[in-house]
Design an enzyme around this catalytic site. Structure first.
Site, PDB file in Angstrom:
ATOM      1  N   GLY A   1      -3.279  17.740  26.282  1.00 40.63           N
ATOM      2  CA  GLY A   1      -3.429  18.137  27.671  1.00 40.63           C
ATOM      3  C   GLY A   1      -2.298  17.545  28.487  1.00 40.63           C
ATOM      4  N   TYR A   2      -2.207  18.020  29.716  1.00 37.25           N
ATOM      5  CA  TYR A   2      -1.097  17.639  30.582  1.00 37.25           C
ATOM      6  C   TYR A   2      -1.610  16.985  31.859  1.00 37.25           C
ATOM      7  CZ  TYR A   2       1.705  20.100  27.291  1.00 37.25           C
ATOM      8  OH  TYR A   2       2.323  20.469  26.129  1.00 37.25           O
TER       9      TYR A   2
END
Length: 156
Positions: A28-29
């Protein structure tokens, strides 16, 4: 400073499947903007925090650090923009280079991309027969952009 020099390609057919064994990635970011990307990743049972700089040509600064698995799990749940990137990565040696073939799942199911890291921008490479069109300079294929506009929503 670590520099990543990478080229990306679409994958043709299934011949690559018998050439490597996949390992599950979840990532994820925390931050995605033009100047920097901050990614949290779990590979098997290992956690990583990665910071990547602005891409110029096929190169960008990259810093990656191992972090405790529990920290990575918490960051994915609480700090990352959905959807998470879910994929199996296959490492496939071809000639002198190691190719990474990513088979995406979830909202990006159906997308398969081959990446190869190079030692120089102008390095000549031999493409495996299962490698198709180059997409290195098309931002829609960047993992950080697949959370904003997943493959399942593409119409072209």
């Amino acid at each position: 400073m670590a520099i990543e020099i990478e080229r990306k390609f679409l994958v043709n057919g299934d011949k690559w499947r018998s050439l490597g064994t996949g390992i599950t990635y979840r990532q994820g970011y925390i931050c995605t903007n033009k100047e920097a990307v901050v990614r949290v990743r779990i590979v098997g049972d290992l956690g990583y925090l990665t910071i990547k700089g602005l891409t110029v040509g096929n190169s960008r600064a990259e810093f990656e650090y191992p972090i405790p698995l529990s920290d990575a799990q918490t960051m994915l749940k609480t700090m990352c923009e959905p959807p998470l990137i879910e994929k199996n990565r296959y490492l496939i040696k071809h000639g002198e280079l190691m190719w990474e073939v990513d088979e995406f799942f979830g909202e990006n199911a159906g997308l398969i991309i081959a990446e190869v890291e190079l030692t120089a921008e102008n390095q000549v490479i031999e493409l495996p027969e299962w490698v198709g069109m180059e997409v290195s300079h098309d931002p829609k294929y960047f993992n950080a952009n697949l959370i904003k506009y997943p493959f399942s929503k593409w119409t072209d």
